[in-house]
Design a protein around this motif. Sequence first.
Motif, PDB file in Angstrom:
ATOM      1  N   MET A   1       0.178  -0.827  -0.434  1.00 27.19           N
ATOM      2  CA  MET A   1       0.090  -0.114  -0.200  1.00 27.19           C
ATOM      3  C   MET A   1       0.754   1.164  -0.079  1.00 27.19           C
ATOM      4  O   MET A   1       1.734   0.962   0.641  1.00 27.19           O
ATOM      5  CB  MET A   1      -1.431   0.162   1.614  1.00 27.19           C
ATOM      6  CG  MET A   1      -1.537   0.872   1.209  1.00 27.19           C
ATOM      7  SD  MET A   1      -2.920   1.088   2.722  1.00 27.19           S
ATOM      8  CE  MET A   1      -1.941   1.715   3.893  1.00 27.19           C
ATOM      9  N   ALA A   2       0.599   2.061  -1.039  1.00 23.95           N
ATOM     10  CA  ALA A   2       1.868   3.123  -0.139  1.00 23.95           C
ATOM     11  C   ALA A   2      -0.199   4.571  -1.495  1.00 23.95           C
ATOM     12  O   ALA A   2      -0.981   4.371  -0.934  1.00 23.95           O
ATOM     13  CB  ALA A   2       1.736   3.682  -1.892  1.00 23.95           C
ATOM     14  N   ILE A   3       0.710   5.338   0.014  1.00 25.44           N
ATOM     15  CA  ILE A   3       0.310   6.899   0.164  1.00 25.44           C
ATOM     16  C   ILE A   3       0.449   7.792  -1.036  1.00 25.44           C
ATOM     17  O   ILE A   3       1.416   8.402  -1.080  1.00 25.44           O
ATOM     18  CB  ILE A   3       0.264   7.504   1.229  1.00 25.44           C
ATOM     19  CG1 ILE A   3       0.060   6.077   1.935  1.00 25.44           C
ATOM     20  CG2 ILE A   3      -0.614   8.694   1.688  1.00 25.44           C
ATOM     21  CD1 ILE A   3      -0.307   6.808   4.230  1.00 25.44           C
ATOM     22  N   ASN A   4      -0.270   9.009  -1.802  1.00 26.81           N
ATOM     23  CA  ASN A   4       0.342   9.563  -2.292  1.00 26.81           C
ATOM     24  C   ASN A   4      -0.328  10.897  -1.873  1.00 26.81           C
ATOM     25  O   ASN A   4      -1.160  11.002  -1.727  1.00 26.81           O
ATOM     26  CB  ASN A   4      -0.352   9.834  -4.632  1.00 26.81           C
ATOM     27  CG  ASN A   4       0.085  10.210  -4.989  1.00 26.81           C
ATOM     28  OD1 ASN A   4       1.466  10.632  -5.007  1.00 26.81           O
ATOM     29  ND2 ASN A   4      -0.831  11.161  -5.939  1.00 26.81           N
ATOM     30  N   TRP A   5       0.876  12.254  -2.289  1.00 25.50           N
ATOM     31  CA  TRP A   5       1.058  13.459  -1.317  1.00 25.50           C
ATOM     32  C   TRP A   5       1.036  14.332  -2.913  1.00 25.50           C
ATOM     33  O   TRP A   5       2.347  14.380  -3.744  1.00 25.50           O
ATOM     34  CB  TRP A   5       1.963  13.396  -0.439  1.00 25.50           C
ATOM     35  CG  TRP A   5       1.384  12.903   0.514  1.00 25.50           C
ATOM     36  CD1 TRP A   5       1.672  11.169   0.737  1.00 25.50           C
ATOM     37  CD2 TRP A   5       1.046  12.953   1.950  1.00 25.50           C
ATOM     38  NE1 TRP A   5       1.559  10.654   1.920  1.00 25.50           N
ATOM     39  CE2 TRP A   5       1.443  11.804   3.114  1.00 25.50           C
ATOM     40  CE3 TRP A   5      -0.076  14.025   2.374  1.00 25.50           C
ATOM     41  CZ2 TRP A   5       0.308  11.271   3.772  1.00 25.50           C
ATOM     42  CZ3 TRP A   5       0.345  14.038   3.919  1.00 25.50           C
ATOM     43  CH2 TRP A   5       0.104  13.072   4.669  1.00 25.50           C
ATOM     44  N   ASN A   6       0.180  15.579  -2.653  1.00 22.81           N
ATOM     45  CA  ASN A   6       0.093  16.180  -3.434  1.00 22.81           C
ATOM     46  C   ASN A   6       0.430  17.891  -3.045  1.00 22.81           C
ATOM     47  O   ASN A   6      -0.021  17.518  -2.209  1.00 22.81           O
ATOM     48  CB  ASN A   6      -1.009  16.092  -4.677  1.00 22.81           C
ATOM     49  CG  ASN A   6      -1.049  15.724  -5.377  1.00 22.81           C
ATOM     50  OD1 ASN A   6       0.755  14.788  -5.653  1.00 22.81           O
ATOM     51  ND2 ASN A   6      -2.180  14.870  -6.355  1.00 22.81           N
TER      52      ASN A   6
END
Length: 182
Positions: A1-6
Amino acid sequence: MAINWNIDPAHSEIQFKVKHLMITTVTGYFKNFDLNVETENEDFSTIKKLKFTAEVDSIDTNNAQRDAHLKSADFFNAEEHSQLRFVGNKYVADGDDAKLHGELTIKGITRPVTVNVEYGGIVVDPYGQTKAGFTVSGKISRKEFGLTWNAVTEAGSVVVSDEIKIHAEVQLVKQAVIVAAA
């Protein structure tokens, strides 16, 4: 599982400072920029990917003539090199302080760069968005990136220093969780 941050551009700024005539400092900003970070979890020591870009044409030093000169072939050559790019490849945390190592590309020239990162923490804003804050600082040699224009005063002083100080206030917004296929 990965978390994307913008990046949240309304609550972030990318700034640079350079000595002029070696007696004062001129500050400039990039008004158009993007940053995407992918982490394994909300602990930023697990950064998997980090890519930052800034539009050279968005340089703003509060002086239109100077901005045009910076965008010209004497400096960034915005017509041929519309973006500068930083790709992070290693994040080493020590408490709330860290070193971010990566490759910076300016004017088609890529060099390794390390910046200091101060982690401000994670909060949920009034709209339910999870946000993380950082202060980034560092120094580069502009000449290492082909930004070599300069002039000399009658007294022999240079007009623009080689050292560029970088300062950024960055607020990231957590995006949907990415589930990796098995």
